[in-house]
Scaffold this active site. Structure first.
Site, short mmCIF file in Angstrom:
data_model
loop_
_atom_site.label_atom_id
_atom_site.label_comp_id
_atom_site.label_asym_id
_atom_site.label_seq_id
_atom_site.Cartn_x
_atom_site.Cartn_y
_atom_site.Cartn_z
N HIS A 1 -8.79 -1.69 -6.37
CA HIS A 1 -7.98 -0.49 -6.60
C HIS A 1 -7.72 -0.38 -8.10
CE1 HIS A 1 -5.02 2.61 -6.61
NE2 HIS A 1 -4.15 1.80 -7.18
N VAL B 1 0.63 -2.94 -1.73
CA VAL B 1 0.48 -1.68 -2.47
C VAL B 1 0.72 -1.93 -3.97
CG1 VAL B 1 1.44 0.65 -2.77
CG2 VAL B 1 1.22 -0.32 -0.47
N ASP C 1 -7.44 5.72 -2.80
CA ASP C 1 -8.73 6.04 -3.43
C ASP C 1 -9.63 6.75 -2.41
OD1 ASP C 1 -8.28 4.31 -5.95
OD2 ASP C 1 -7.89 2.95 -4.28
N ASN D 1 0.74 -3.03 -7.66
CA ASN D 1 -0.42 -3.35 -8.50
C ASN D 1 -0.22 -4.62 -9.32
OD1 ASN D 1 -2.39 -1.42 -7.94
ND2 ASN D 1 -1.13 0.14 -8.97
N GLY E 1 10.38 -3.29 -2.48
CA GLY E 1 10.47 -2.19 -3.46
C GLY E 1 11.09 -0.96 -2.83
N GLY F 1 12.42 2.02 -4.77
CA GLY F 1 11.52 2.67 -5.72
C GLY F 1 11.04 4.03 -5.23
P1 NAX Z 1 9.07 1.98 -8.81
O1 NAX Z 1 9.24 1.33 -10.12
O2 NAX Z 1 9.63 3.34 -8.56
O3 NAX Z 1 9.69 1.02 -7.68
C1 NAX Z 1 9.39 -0.33 -7.60
C2 NAX Z 1 10.53 -0.98 -6.86
O4 NAX Z 1 10.16 -2.34 -6.65
C3 NAX Z 1 11.84 -0.99 -7.67
O5 NAX Z 1 12.91 -0.59 -6.83
C4 NAX Z 1 11.96 -2.46 -8.10
O6 NAX Z 1 13.33 -2.86 -8.21
C5 NAX Z 1 11.28 -3.15 -6.94
N1 NAX Z 1 10.81 -4.50 -7.22
C6 NAX Z 1 10.32 -5.01 -8.37
N2 NAX Z 1 10.07 -6.32 -8.23
C7 NAX Z 1 10.39 -6.64 -6.96
C8 NAX Z 1 10.37 -7.85 -6.23
N3 NAX Z 1 9.99 -8.98 -6.79
N4 NAX Z 1 10.78 -7.82 -4.94
C9 NAX Z 1 11.21 -6.67 -4.37
N5 NAX Z 1 11.28 -5.50 -5.02
C10 NAX Z 1 10.86 -5.49 -6.31
O7 NAX Z 1 7.51 1.93 -8.51
P2 NAX Z 1 6.66 2.77 -7.44
O8 NAX Z 1 6.24 4.04 -8.05
O9 NAX Z 1 7.38 2.78 -6.15
O10 NAX Z 1 5.33 1.86 -7.37
C11 NAX Z 1 5.34 0.57 -6.80
C12 NAX Z 1 4.03 -0.13 -7.02
O11 NAX Z 1 2.97 0.56 -6.39
C13 NAX Z 1 3.63 -0.27 -8.48
O12 NAX Z 1 3.15 -1.60 -8.69
C14 NAX Z 1 2.49 0.72 -8.61
O13 NAX Z 1 1.60 0.35 -9.65
C15 NAX Z 1 1.85 0.59 -7.26
N6 NAX Z 1 0.92 1.66 -6.85
C16 NAX Z 1 -0.15 1.30 -6.10
C17 NAX Z 1 -1.05 2.21 -5.60
C18 NAX Z 1 -2.21 1.80 -4.76
O14 NAX Z 1 -3.01 2.67 -4.41
N7 NAX Z 1 -2.41 0.53 -4.41
C19 NAX Z 1 -0.90 3.65 -5.93
C20 NAX Z 1 0.46 4.04 -6.37
C21 NAX Z 1 1.19 3.04 -7.22
O15 NAX Z 1 0.79 3.22 -8.54
#
Ligand code: NAX
Length: 326
Positions: A187, A129, A159, A131, A11, A14
């Site tokens: 989470h 990370v 958290d 979700n 990611g 992102g």
């Molecule tokens: P973004 O949508 O800005 O970025 C995600 C990136 O992942 C994009 O560039 C997308 O092309 C890429 N991606 C999607 N599928 C993929 C795959 N199969 N292989 C490689 N790359 C892939 O999201 P962002 O704000 O960066 O958040 C990323 C993730 O973190 C989300 O799932 C979000 O829910 C999760 N979070 C988790 C948190 C935690 O505490 N565990 C907190 C923050 C965040 O909400």
């Protein structure tokens, strides 16, 4: 000069990636004397954006950045990786049911777990990370039978940090003075931030705050719903704070915590009655590149109720993705 450590980040294009990569390259995660090679994974349509991030990384001229790879192939991204931070995930789109979300992510994390199994360094430390982080980590772990399940973890550190800052504000004390905080479970808003054992300058936080209604009605909902509050205020989900928590998580796992407690989502060993294998947030201490669950904490009735609630949610998620694991 130390040999570079290969750090895979998924990611990478992102918003969390944008807050994370520069800090890894500057040495904040593995140390100011530890060169790193960044191995960046994103989807084919995001490769141009990844290139842009790499151009900016180059323009920082980080002395510790010993190389970079961009790819849409997990087998390339995870090759010899010693640290893998799995941020990329399928977000929930409008009208998508929870089950569909679990399944879409299941497909991603089975492939990535297998790629880690086949190509990563045998001691790779994996942090999920993306979700639903705990269940995605569970899927990756189950898809990597040749690695030790303990190498797979989920991020509960955001958290934990959110809870620290709420407690510090309530007690009117600096965040750094708080010790022995625990966060249990998933989470998600069901996680249970537990300050019954926490201390500030040797004083018990519970007696210092002495406000059960605040715990139940303000603190727990504030920490649990913090992600939603940030989306509401910013129009975007937490990114810099999530990246910061990922840095903290890997930093502490890598360097140790000198006896301090931190929270990690890890496969349960059955401690505190949490079913073995469930990817659950526990208070841990880290030492020599490994972690140990803090043992012997008394669980009162209110805490057991909260711990079971979040456990049930994780068991439901696990049941929904079990067919994907074959
Ligand atoms: P973004 O949508 O800005 O970025 C995600 C990136 O992942 C994009 O560039 C997308 O092309 C890429 N991606 C999607 N599928 C993929 C795959 N199969 N292989 C490689 N790359 C892939 O999201 P962002 O704000 O960066 O958040 C990323 C993730 O973190 C989300 O799932 C979000 O829910 C999760 N979070 C988790 C948190 C935690 O505490 N565990 C907190 C923050 C965040 O909400």
């Amino acid at each position: 000069m130390k040999a570079p450590v290969r750090v895979a980040v998924t990611g990478a294009a992102g918003q969390i990636g944008y807050s994370l990569l520069f800090r890894i390259a500057s040495g904040e995660m593995l140390g100011k004397d530890q060169p790193v090679i960044l191995q960046l994974l994103d989807l084919p349509q995001a490769q141009t954006a990844v290139k842009g991030v790499m151009m900016e990384l180059e323009d920082c001229a980080f002395p510790l950045l010993a190389g970079m790879v961009a790819t849409d192939d997990p087998n390339v991204a995870f090759k010899d990786a010693q640290v893998a931070i799995l941020v990329g995930a399928r977000p929930r789109s409008k009208g998508m049911e929870r089950k569909d979300l679990l399944e879409a992510n299941g497909a991603i994390f089975t492939v990535q777990g297998k790629a880690l199994n086949d190509h990563a360094d045998r001691k790779v430390k994996v942090l999920v990370v993306g979700n639903p982080a705990n269940t995605n980590a569970y899927i990756a772990m189950k898809s990597a039978p040749d690695l030790n399940p303990r190498q797979f973890t989920a991020m509960l550190r955001l958290d934990h940090n959110r809870a620290l800052s709420q407690i510090a504000a309530k007690a009117g004390k600096p965040v750094a003075a708080i010790r022995q905080l625990a966060v249990w479970g998933n989470h998600s808003p069901t996680m249970y931030a537990d300050y019954r054992f926490a201390t500030i300058d040797g004083q018990n936080v519970k007696s210092l705050i002495n406000d059960e209604a605040w715990n139940r009605d303000v603190f727990l909902p504030t920490v649990g719903k913090r992600g939603a509050a940030i989306i509401e205020a910013r129009g975007l989900s937490s990114a810099a704070s999530a990246a910061n928590a990922a840095i903290d998580h890997i930093h502490d796992w890598w360097h140790g915590t000198n006896g301090e407690w931190v929270t990690m989502g890890i496969p349960s060993d059955g401690s505190y009655g949490i079913p073995e294998g469930l990817m659950y947030g526990f208070p841990v201490v880290c030492e020599n590149g490994d972690y140990k669950i803090v043992q012997g904490l008394a669980i009162d009735e209110f805490s057991r109720e909260r711990m079971t609630l979040t456990q049930n949610e994780l068991e439901e998620e696990r049941a929904a993705i079990l067919p994907l694991l074959g």
